[in-house]
Design an enzyme around this catalytic site. Sequence first.
Site, short mmCIF file in Angstrom:
data_model
loop_
_atom_site.label_atom_id
_atom_site.label_comp_id
_atom_site.label_asym_id
_atom_site.label_seq_id
_atom_site.Cartn_x
_atom_site.Cartn_y
_atom_site.Cartn_z
N TYR A 258 0.85 -1.19 0.00
CA TYR A 258 0.00 0.00 0.00
C TYR A 258 0.89 1.24 0.00
O TYR A 258 1.66 1.45 0.93
CB TYR A 258 -0.91 0.02 1.22
CG TYR A 258 -2.00 -1.03 1.17
CD1 TYR A 258 -3.25 -0.73 0.64
CD2 TYR A 258 -1.77 -2.32 1.64
CE1 TYR A 258 -4.25 -1.69 0.59
CE2 TYR A 258 -2.77 -3.29 1.58
CZ TYR A 258 -4.01 -2.97 1.06
OH TYR A 258 -4.98 -3.93 0.99
N CYS A 267 10.59 0.34 14.67
CA CYS A 267 11.34 -0.80 14.13
C CYS A 267 11.95 -0.53 12.76
O CYS A 267 13.18 -0.54 12.62
CB CYS A 267 10.43 -2.02 14.05
SG CYS A 267 9.94 -2.66 15.67
#
Length: 449
Positions: A258, A267
């Site tokens: 997306y 992260c």
Amino acid sequence: MDVSVFGSGYVGLVQAAALADVGHRVLCVDVDTHKIEQLNQGVPPISEPGLSEVLEDNLHNGRLAFSTQASDAVAHAELLFIAVGTPPDEDGSADLSHVLTVTRQIAALMEAPRILVIKSTVPVGTADQVLALARSELQRLGKAHLDVRVVSNPEFLKEGSALADCMRPDRIIVGCSDEHTRNVLGQLYAPFCRNHEKLMFMDNRSAELTKYAANAMLATRISFMNELANLSEHLGADIEAVRKGIGSDPRIGYHFIYPGCGFGGSCFPKDLRALLHSAQHSGMPLRLLQSVSEVNDRQRQLLFAKLQQHLGELQGKSVAVWGLAFKPNTDDMREAPSRYLIEALWAAGASVRAYDPQAMDECRRLYGYRPDLHLCATRDDTVQDADALVICTEWKHFRVVDFALLAGKLRERLIVDGRNLYDPALVAAQGLRYAGIGRRQVQPTAQSK
């Protein structure tokens, strides 16, 4: 089994809660006295679906406890999880100081053999470094006869579904080199493998690299789609059609393709920089992943650029922002696209009216009280007296809106959709200007104000 966990941040707290919930007796320690007091009352410091209920239940049943005393944790269990932070240094490398400090503490307090399980995300070779340090400390303290073993057991949690990921993991990676440790970890994780075996044993270095490789792969997919989205917009194609076309290929699939305004969080950006630093330091630079990082840096400036493109001078403008967290179902704003947008708007002399279902307190903690930041009670309050609206986070209740209402509120009738939530034609039909990511431009058709 008895388990101790050092660190009550995202990873440590969720891991502790999940282990307690399947019946293990878990003691979680942290140096933050206030946090531990709150946790012992069942109040988590993070917003994560289901976590409060699991904490309350396991505290009540005596399977989970919290302490500030490292000595309690070392005495409590043979298995000692290390889940402290590894923040990035200025050069992008992972700061291992907290991991090494805990290792020294454990060695100093050991009176019996212990297994150290590294849950923190750490560079390749850290398990070897921790083992060498622990043995060195034991030798220095006259306790060289005590056996210490080190396991690499990286986490693969997604914020917003971390507890569910921990309770129903896709895989459990365990790096170790001896049969005893394999048996102990196998017993620990047996409740999570009832339907099928999810444990994957390997050497420590492979386990450490697996964590970084997984995040690097996902980050690459995101940056690839963002590059294609920008090309689509330039060529007059529609990235949503392209996404559906390529995602239907089972070799590709729809996960992480997306397009948007860049990836953030605790992260992906940090781990990508740490991997790049490790590779560069070892003499094996990763040119593809360097490009992935650079693409993301550019993408996070895109929302501001689109506002400038459509509004021109932003001095004195008021911009409504929907979504502050880097993703839905969390209050985490670390490296969130919203922060890059908001700070650029302030630098240009604009003010911000913002709303997020979870991250309002975090935003106030980060930025304090300032005249160019208005945190609004609802999403609709943000558009009052605003010139334009920007979508930064794809929260579910941003998906259905009254475009006619927005057309009547937004002075410049502009929506910049950083998550491609809306159909450009539907938006344009209400007389609004719409700028998505890689979407074809549709001119407003309703009568202007």
